[in-house]
Design a protein around this motif. Sequence first.
Motif, PDB file in Angstrom:
ATOM      1  N   ILE A  29       0.941  -1.047   0.099  1.00 23.89           N
ATOM      2  CA  ILE A  29       0.107   0.178   0.157  1.00 23.89           C
ATOM      3  C   ILE A  29       0.902   1.118   0.136  1.00 23.89           C
ATOM      4  CG2 ILE A  29      -1.735   1.330   1.410  1.00 23.89           C
ATOM      5  CD1 ILE A  29      -2.886  -1.376   0.084  1.00 23.89           C
ATOM      6  N   SER A  30       0.693   2.255  -0.981  1.00 21.20           N
ATOM      7  CA  SER A  30       1.376   3.455  -1.193  1.00 21.20           C
ATOM      8  C   SER A  30       0.259   4.512  -0.735  1.00 21.20           C
ATOM      9  CB  SER A  30       2.349   3.405  -2.285  1.00 21.20           C
ATOM     10  OG  SER A  30       3.222   4.697  -2.301  1.00 21.20           O
ATOM     11  N   THR A  31       0.882   5.696  -1.359  1.00 25.10           N
ATOM     12  CA  THR A  31       0.032   6.723  -1.111  1.00 25.10           C
ATOM     13  C   THR A  31       0.213   7.883  -1.862  1.00 25.10           C
ATOM     14  OG1 THR A  31       0.220   8.590   0.472  1.00 25.10           O
ATOM     15  CG2 THR A  31       2.323   7.509   0.187  1.00 25.10           C
ATOM     16  N   ASP A  32      -0.761   8.718  -2.146  1.00 17.66           N
ATOM     17  CA  ASP A  32      -0.726   9.888  -3.212  1.00 17.66           C
ATOM     18  C   ASP A  32       0.384  10.869  -2.585  1.00 17.66           C
ATOM     19  OD1 ASP A  32      -2.159  10.371  -0.649  1.00 17.66           O
ATOM     20  OD2 ASP A  32      -3.031  12.213  -1.690  1.00 17.66           O
ATOM     21  N   TYR A  33       0.825  10.738  -1.476  1.00 21.82           N
ATOM     22  CA  TYR A  33       2.006  11.442  -1.020  1.00 21.82           C
ATOM     23  C   TYR A  33       3.353  11.211  -1.846  1.00 21.82           C
ATOM     24  CZ  TYR A  33      -0.896  13.807   2.574  1.00 21.82           C
ATOM     25  OH  TYR A  33      -1.851  14.694   3.030  1.00 21.82           O
ATOM     26  N   VAL A  34       3.244  10.411  -2.613  1.00 24.59           N
ATOM     27  CA  VAL A  34       4.714  10.140  -3.420  1.00 24.59           C
ATOM     28  C   VAL A  34       4.559  11.082  -4.798  1.00 24.59           C
ATOM     29  CG1 VAL A  34       4.812   7.694  -2.871  1.00 24.59           C
ATOM     30  CG2 VAL A  34       3.523   8.377  -5.055  1.00 24.59           C
ATOM     31  N   TYR A  62      -1.292   0.360  -9.245  1.00 20.66           N
ATOM     32  CA  TYR A  62      -2.592   0.950  -9.206  1.00 20.66           C
ATOM     33  C   TYR A  62      -2.659   2.364  -8.452  1.00 20.66           C
ATOM     34  CZ  TYR A  62      -3.739  -3.574 -11.307  1.00 20.66           C
ATOM     35  OH  TYR A  62      -4.119  -4.637 -12.080  1.00 20.66           O
ATOM     36  N   HIS A  63      -3.890   2.873  -8.863  1.00 26.40           N
ATOM     37  CA  HIS A  63      -4.246   4.106  -7.781  1.00 26.40           C
ATOM     38  C   HIS A  63      -5.763   3.635  -7.407  1.00 26.40           C
ATOM     39  CE1 HIS A  63      -1.580   7.378  -9.886  1.00 26.40           C
ATOM     40  NE2 HIS A  63      -1.110   6.286  -9.256  1.00 26.40           N
ATOM     41  N   ALA A  64      -6.116   3.803  -6.334  1.00 28.27           N
ATOM     42  CA  ALA A  64      -7.338   3.455  -6.001  1.00 28.27           C
ATOM     43  C   ALA A  64      -7.847   4.231  -4.782  1.00 28.27           C
ATOM     44  CB  ALA A  64      -7.501   1.865  -5.159  1.00 28.27           C
ATOM     45  N   SER A  65      -9.215   4.803  -4.873  1.00 29.97           N
ATOM     46  CA  SER A  65      -9.621   5.668  -3.888  1.00 29.97           C
ATOM     47  C   SER A  65     -11.113   5.944  -4.532  1.00 29.97           C
ATOM     48  CB  SER A  65      -9.108   7.167  -3.965  1.00 29.97           C
ATOM     49  OG  SER A  65      -9.272   7.707  -5.127  1.00 29.97           O
ATOM     50  N   ASN A  66     -12.180   6.278  -3.462  1.00 26.65           N
ATOM     51  CA  ASN A  66     -13.570   6.337  -3.928  1.00 26.65           C
ATOM     52  C   ASN A  66     -13.582   7.445  -5.019  1.00 26.65           C
ATOM     53  OD1 ASN A  66     -13.998   5.656  -0.840  1.00 26.65           O
ATOM     54  ND2 ASN A  66     -15.381   4.796  -2.062  1.00 26.65           N
ATOM     55  N   GLU A  67     -14.705   7.324  -5.846  1.00 31.59           N
ATOM     56  CA  GLU A  67     -14.732   8.318  -6.986  1.00 31.59           C
ATOM     57  C   GLU A  67     -14.912   9.310  -6.794  1.00 31.59           C
ATOM     58  OE1 GLU A  67     -14.444   7.421 -10.504  1.00 31.59           O
ATOM     59  OE2 GLU A  67     -13.183   6.043  -9.439  1.00 31.59           O
ATOM     60  N   GLY A  68     -14.392  10.476  -7.585  1.00 34.58           N
ATOM     61  CA  GLY A  68     -14.740  11.838  -7.331  1.00 34.58           C
ATOM     62  C   GLY A  68     -13.690  12.598  -6.894  1.00 34.58           C
ATOM     63  N   PHE A  69     -13.492  13.860  -6.891  1.00 27.45           N
ATOM     64  CA  PHE A  69     -12.578  14.653  -6.181  1.00 27.45           C
ATOM     65  C   PHE A  69     -13.031  15.630  -5.317  1.00 27.45           C
ATOM     66  CE2 PHE A  69     -10.486  13.536 -10.321  1.00 27.45           C
ATOM     67  CZ  PHE A  69      -9.730  12.677 -10.031  1.00 27.45           C
ATOM     68  N   CYS A  70     -12.379  16.185  -4.382  1.00 34.22           N
ATOM     69  CA  CYS A  70     -12.981  17.393  -3.588  1.00 34.22           C
ATOM     70  C   CYS A  70     -11.979  17.874  -2.879  1.00 34.22           C
ATOM     71  CB  CYS A  70     -13.884  16.868  -2.609  1.00 34.22           C
ATOM     72  SG  CYS A  70     -13.190  15.536  -1.428  1.00 34.22           S
ATOM     73  N   THR A  71     -11.886  19.185  -2.311  1.00 35.03           N
ATOM     74  CA  THR A  71     -10.947  19.599  -1.404  1.00 35.03           C
ATOM     75  C   THR A  71     -11.230  19.119   0.044  1.00 35.03           C
ATOM     76  OG1 THR A  71     -12.300  21.527  -0.938  1.00 35.03           O
ATOM     77  CG2 THR A  71     -10.917  21.695  -2.607  1.00 35.03           C
ATOM     78  N   TRP A  72     -10.234  19.384   1.087  1.00 37.58           N
ATOM     79  CA  TRP A  72     -10.622  19.238   2.434  1.00 37.58           C
ATOM     80  C   TRP A  72     -11.681  19.773   2.840  1.00 37.58           C
ATOM     81  CZ3 TRP A  72      -8.567  15.034   4.402  1.00 37.58           C
ATOM     82  CH2 TRP A  72      -7.390  14.470   3.859  1.00 37.58           C
ATOM     83  N   LEU A 114      -7.016   0.393 -13.004  1.00 36.08           N
ATOM     84  CA  LEU A 114      -8.158  -0.357 -12.450  1.00 36.08           C
ATOM     85  C   LEU A 114      -9.206  -0.813 -13.534  1.00 36.08           C
ATOM     86  CD1 LEU A 114      -9.328   1.223  -9.208  1.00 36.08           C
ATOM     87  CD2 LEU A 114      -7.764  -0.951  -9.486  1.00 36.08           C
ATOM     88  N   LEU A 115      -9.847   0.269 -14.385  1.00 37.87           N
ATOM     89  CA  LEU A 115     -10.828  -0.086 -15.207  1.00 37.87           C
ATOM     90  C   LEU A 115     -10.161  -0.840 -16.466  1.00 37.87           C
ATOM     91  CD1 LEU A 115     -12.016   3.692 -15.513  1.00 37.87           C
ATOM     92  CD2 LEU A 115     -13.176   1.640 -14.158  1.00 37.87           C
ATOM     93  N   ASP A 116      -9.024  -0.571 -16.761  1.00 37.54           N
ATOM     94  CA  ASP A 116      -8.329  -1.220 -17.903  1.00 37.54           C
ATOM     95  C   ASP A 116      -8.315  -2.835 -17.565  1.00 37.54           C
ATOM     96  OD1 ASP A 116      -8.614   0.838 -19.371  1.00 37.54           O
ATOM     97  OD2 ASP A 116      -6.453   1.182 -19.164  1.00 37.54           O
ATOM     98  N   SER A 117      -7.964  -3.085 -16.152  1.00 36.28           N
ATOM     99  CA  SER A 117      -7.839  -4.264 -15.559  1.00 36.28           C
ATOM    100  C   SER A 117      -8.853  -5.128 -15.322  1.00 36.28           C
ATOM    101  CB  SER A 117      -6.779  -4.248 -14.672  1.00 36.28           C
ATOM    102  OG  SER A 117      -5.662  -3.753 -14.708  1.00 36.28           O
ATOM    103  N   GLY A 118     -10.053  -4.448 -15.465  1.00 33.01           N
ATOM    104  CA  GLY A 118     -11.440  -5.058 -15.223  1.00 33.01           C
ATOM    105  C   GLY A 118     -11.777  -5.215 -13.694  1.00 33.01           C
ATOM    106  N   VAL A 174      -0.395  -0.277  -4.685  1.00 32.40           N
ATOM    107  CA  VAL A 174      -1.634   0.394  -4.750  1.00 32.40           C
ATOM    108  C   VAL A 174      -1.503   1.651  -3.899  1.00 32.40           C
ATOM    109  CG1 VAL A 174      -4.177   0.144  -4.121  1.00 32.40           C
ATOM    110  CG2 VAL A 174      -2.898  -1.836  -4.703  1.00 32.40           C
ATOM    111  N   ARG A 175      -1.866   2.708  -4.681  1.00 27.51           N
ATOM    112  CA  ARG A 175      -1.592   4.185  -4.070  1.00 27.51           C
ATOM    113  C   ARG A 175      -3.164   4.624  -3.663  1.00 27.51           C
ATOM    114  NH1 ARG A 175       2.123   6.259  -8.835  1.00 27.51           N
ATOM    115  NH2 ARG A 175       3.669   5.340  -8.262  1.00 27.51           N
ATOM    116  N   ILE A 176      -3.153   4.836  -2.580  1.00 24.52           N
ATOM    117  CA  ILE A 176      -4.252   5.294  -1.908  1.00 24.52           C
ATOM    118  C   ILE A 176      -4.418   6.826  -1.393  1.00 24.52           C
ATOM    119  CG2 ILE A 176      -5.021   2.999  -1.690  1.00 24.52           C
ATOM    120  CD1 ILE A 176      -4.601   3.496   1.366  1.00 24.52           C
TER     121      ILE A 176
END
Length: 284
Positions: free
Chosen positions: A99-104, A205-215, A257-261, A146-148
């Motif tokens: 498990i990795s992170t968006d902070y990379v 992979y990148h994995a998180s819930n769908e959609g973007f927002c600010t804090w 994620l999508l491309d890999s089904g 997997v970056r979360i």
Amino acid sequence: MKIVVTGYTGQLGFDVVRQGLKLGLDMVGIGSGELDIQNEAEVSYFINNIKPDAIIHCAAYTAVDKAEDDKEQCWNVNVAGTKNIAEAARSINAKLLYISTDYVLDGQGNSEFKEVDVPNPVGYYGLTKYEGEKIVKNIVDEWFVVRISWVFGVNGNNFVKTMLKLAETRNELNVVGDQVGSPTYTSDLATLLIDMIQSDKYGVYHASNEGFCTWAEFAQEVFRQANKEVKVNSITTEEYPTRAVRPKNSRMSKQKLLDSGFEPLPKWQDAVTRYIHEISEEVK
Ligand SMILES: NC(=O)c1ccc[n+]([C@@H]2O[C@H](COP(=O)([O-])OP(=O)(O)OC[C@H]3O[C@@H](n4cnc5c(N)ncnc54)[C@H](OP(=O)(O)O)[C@@H]3O)[C@@H](O)[C@H]2O)c1
């Protein structure tokens, strides 16, 4: 399938074990009390004794700000510890999901970072997590990275719980409104990770819930759904200085994620609804 999960006493590992057990898999969850991943000999002995088919490595030094002043400990857990886990996985030919992170990412620009883009961490925690990624890729043949981002789960503290706690005493809050990313509900992510580890679709992979927002938008949505009357003032990163620099743009593309089904995670607002329900059940 037998799966060892590090970080079981944290937010994500807890839900990964729970999800695996639900599906009838043989799950072995461990916290630092059972195994300190910094200890090479202990890690090797433990993994060789259990001989899992796969390891989901969620354990990490996660105190992003503290890491700037506690570099040695952060490195020992996130880099040396990950190396110990990777070498143990290789010695028994186990798959490894790290498990990795968006902070990379450095958070420049406004576009989505792709899985193939080269990371450029701006803080020490992110740097150690990126070192961990490289170690996993170099040591193990069958690996997932997997970056979360912006994690919330029932077993631990997180932004949602902090906002709900503050709502008990405050009716107005300043929250950063110029960092954009995606919240990740550990329960949703755990479903994906268990799916992934049973596949041979290796890679980043990148994995998180769908959609973007600010804090700030995240906080507003939490208060709206929890029926809390709290006014959120959107402030800039500069108005809320922290010890560690954080990426302003954490938008991650989830195309791989999508491309890999794999099934994308639900929208983040939907995840907040289910999470608030889950933690309210917990306190009943
Ligand atoms: N939280 C976020 O917002 C976020 C965002 C992006 C990525 N991530 C990544 O997601 C993963 C899970 O994060 P999380 O929020 O679930 O973490 P967390 O709640 O902070 O839990 C960290 C886990 O790591 C374990 N750990 C720490 N040092 C250890 C050591 N020396 N030996 C063995 N275990 C050790 C802890 O065990 P003890 O409790 O027993 O010490 C705990 O189980 C991490 O890899 C993190 O880098 C998190």
